[in-house]
Design an enzyme around this catalytic site. Structure first.
Site, short mmCIF file in Angstrom:
data_model
loop_
_atom_site.label_atom_id
_atom_site.label_comp_id
_atom_site.label_asym_id
_atom_site.label_seq_id
_atom_site.Cartn_x
_atom_site.Cartn_y
_atom_site.Cartn_z
N GLU A 98 7.95 6.60 -47.81
CA GLU A 98 6.71 6.11 -47.21
C GLU A 98 5.78 5.48 -48.23
OE1 GLU A 98 5.40 8.67 -43.67
OE2 GLU A 98 5.89 10.12 -45.22
N HIS A 128 -2.53 15.19 -24.38
CA HIS A 128 -1.49 15.81 -23.55
C HIS A 128 -1.29 15.04 -22.25
CE1 HIS A 128 -0.55 19.23 -25.86
NE2 HIS A 128 -1.82 19.59 -25.97
N ASP A 177 3.52 4.18 -42.86
CA ASP A 177 2.84 4.41 -44.13
C ASP A 177 3.33 3.46 -45.21
OD1 ASP A 177 0.86 6.43 -43.86
OD2 ASP A 177 2.46 7.84 -43.38
N CYS A 183 11.98 5.39 -39.05
CA CYS A 183 11.29 6.11 -37.99
C CYS A 183 9.85 5.65 -37.79
CB CYS A 183 11.33 7.61 -38.25
SG CYS A 183 10.45 8.09 -39.73
#
Ligand code: PEP
Ligand code: MG
Length: 587
Positions: A435, A193, A459, A506
């Site tokens: 992928e 975070h 991937d 992506c």
């Protein structure tokens, strides 16, 4: 004062120079103080009070962050408040107090240790990082067993924050004050975070420094280089000067890049491309749009499972998806159904250990095994589609049968919602991620079944080249420009376009100028990436002519190795477009 340099992971770019402000470390004391059985009620009351105090503090911090940084950043505190109300965590604590006749500190220590072990056994870095949320909430309760708070008083001067670790709520509070020049932390990684927040707030940060919190003191003078992942403590004058110059150059460069956010995303010869953002947290939407994203190309929905120790409900999913849809509207949001299972195991999902997790029950394979869970997610996505431009994206598809089954389930869920008169987008687009090589080679068949494709090159490269994407021993073989990878990607893009369907990339390939140019040469329009890379890619693609890139890429496809391809692209595109932003250290 001793001068030394430390290397860590640069998670938020930029350079800051200033004085250290050390954050105290909270340690759960491993000591089992026993109490007499008649004091158990009193001890449970003490725990109750600590939980109440924690709730009040979290609510106050949430309001403060909402006011100072914006609603999207207060989301994490919302998740912590939910965790505080989580019945399994609370009953676990109470059970230990009652069964072991011990003080609440010991119960918190035990539960903290249990979660720590659970999370440490997860090999996926992003998921492992979510341990900090559980830790955060438990630490706050622990601190609140004693009142009043004996916390160090913060002053308002601008400082560089150094800590062993920052709890997510602490990170949100401290970073939002506006007086933190940079962050340097022993623990953490790219997806913690603190890293995400630092990036959104433009605060340089270096994490995973191992022991900086033990090696510096308040008032030490340090340089944090978030671009190169280095921290320099008590530097001599010559080094300070070097970094002041570097800082200035970086800021000029950043200003220059930032301007591209408002510029038209098109090549010199007018080909309009579309930069999209990959995000993991809902609070990333607005910062992503300000970097020039024209939508959320990939929302990795797995993170929702980390916000709670129990399974997220349909409502949990729905609230998050509808928030993202509203924040991004009218731009599209591609919500990827959970990519968990295999090595991304989670305690609340009872998945067996597998001998070869990368080839195991992962992503859609997991969802189709646990159809009820999958339907919860589909229902929530559909309901959120009433608020914006929402699309469904399915990870790790390998065969047509999977798509057929998904479509059937989607139909069932739509019928259920219609019966309940709940609003949703009847024509919500459905797409799959390509992928695995098996999916890539049947692109022509898949496009007939779905509305769009998104190529997950992270991937795809791993499975195509048989190279574990997170194994450093074989990382020298992980080559996005390997002719075999490029042939597959070219085939996917061209086949999708021939079939009249939208296609995006992506994976990280879209965020790297050189490979992004190759993708452009294949005719790709939609580039989805971590938002901090959008200005850089936009600048690269804006400085070239599609016609030239296509010609060069066509030639490069006749070459034999990744290196030959890389050299050909750099050489030939730079000749025509000397300003193409291909090389040099960038964010
Ligand atoms: C990919 O595989 O390229 C991708 C975008 O998915 P993830 O990185 O989440 O596996
Ligand atoms: Mg993937």
């Amino acid at each position: 004062m001793e001068y030394f340099r430390l290397r860590g992971i640069g998670v938020s770019p930029g350079i800051a120079i200033g004085e250290v402000s050390l954050t105290e470390r909270v340690i759960f004391i491993e000591r089992k103080d026993l109490i007499s059985p008649d004091k158990i009620g009193q001890e449970l009351g003490r725990l109750d009070k600590a939980v109440e105090r924690t709730k009040t503090q979290l609510t106050r911090i949430k309001e403060q962050i909402k006011r100072k940084v914006g609603e999207e950043h207060s989301f994490i505190l919302e998740a912590h408040l939910l965790m505080l109300e989580d019945k399994s965590m609370r009953s676990g604590l109470e059970r230990i107090i009652k069964e072991e006749n011990c003080r609440a500190e010991w119960a918190l220590f035990c539960i903290h240790r249990k979660y720590k072990h659970l999370f440490e056994s997860i090999s996926d870095e992003y998921f492992r990082q979510r341990q900090s949320d559980v830790s955060d909430v438990l630490t706050k309760i622990y601190r609140n067993l004693e009142s009043p708070d004996k916390k160090k008083k913060d002053d308002d001067r601008e400082k560089i924050l150094v800590a062993h670790d920052l709890l997510p709520s602490e990170a949100a509070l401290k970073l939002s004050r506006g007086n933190v020049l940079a962050v340097a932390i022993d623990m953490g990684g790219k997806t913690s975070h603190t890293a995400i927040l630092a990036r959104s707030l433009n605060i340089p940060a270096v994490l995973a420094l191992r022991n900086i919190s033990q090696r510096v003191r308040d008032g030490d003078y340090i340089i944090v280089d978030g671009t190169d992942g280095e921290v320099i403590v008590n530097p001599p004058l010559a080094i300070r000067k070097e970094f002041f110059d570097k800082k200035e150059k970086y800021e000029d460069y950043r200003r220059e890049l930032k301007k591209t956010a408002k510029l038209e995303p098109s090549t010199i010869d007018g080909f309009r491309f579309c930069p999209l953002a990959n995000i993991e947290l809902p609070e990333e939407v607005k910062p992503a749009l300000s970097m020039g994203a024209e939508g959320i190309g990939l929302f990795r929905s797995e993170f929702i499972y980390l916000q709670s120790t129990s399974l997220p409900s349909e409502e949990d999913h729905y609230l998050i998806y509808s928030q993202i849809a509203k924040d991004a509207a009218p731009f599209p949001v591609y919500i990827r159904t959970v990519d968990i299972g295999g090595e991304k195991n989670l305690p609340q999902l009872k998945i067996e250990k597998e001998p070869n997790p990368a080839l195991g029950l992962r992503a859609i394979r997991f969802s189709l095994r646990d159809v009820d869970l999958f339907k919860v997610q589909l229902r929530a996505i559909l309901r959120a589609s009433a608020f914006g431009n929402v699309r469904i994206l399915i990870p790790m598809v390998t065969e047509i049968e999977e798509v057929v089954e998904i479509k059937m389930l989607l139909r069932e869920v739509k019928e259920e919602l219609s019966r309940k008169r709940q609003k949703f987008d009847e024509n919500i687009p459905l797409g799959v991620m390509i992928e695995v090589p098996a999916a890539a080679t049947i692109t022509d068949l898949l496009v007939k079944e779905v509305d769009y494709l998104s190529v997950g090159t992270n991937d795809l490269i791993q499975y195509c080249l048989a190279v574990d994407r997170s194994n450093e021993f074989v990382s020298y073989l992980y080559k996005p420009l390997h002719p075999s990878v490029l042939r597959l990607v070219k085939f996917i893009i061209e086949t999708a376009q021939r079939g009249g369907k939208e296609v995006a990339v992506c994976g990280e390939m879209a965020a790297e100028p050189l490979s992004a140019l190759v993708l452009l040469g294949f005719g790709l329009k939609n580039f989805s990436m971590n938002p901090i890379f959008i200005p850089k890619i936009k600048k690269a693609l804006r400085s070239v002519e599609l016609k030239t890139v296509k010609k060069v890429v066509r030639e490069a496809m006749n070459l034999r190795t990744a290196q030959e391809i890389e050299e050909c692209i750099i050489e030939k595109i730079l000749v025509k477009h000397p300003n193409a932003f291909l090389t040099g250290k960038v964010i």
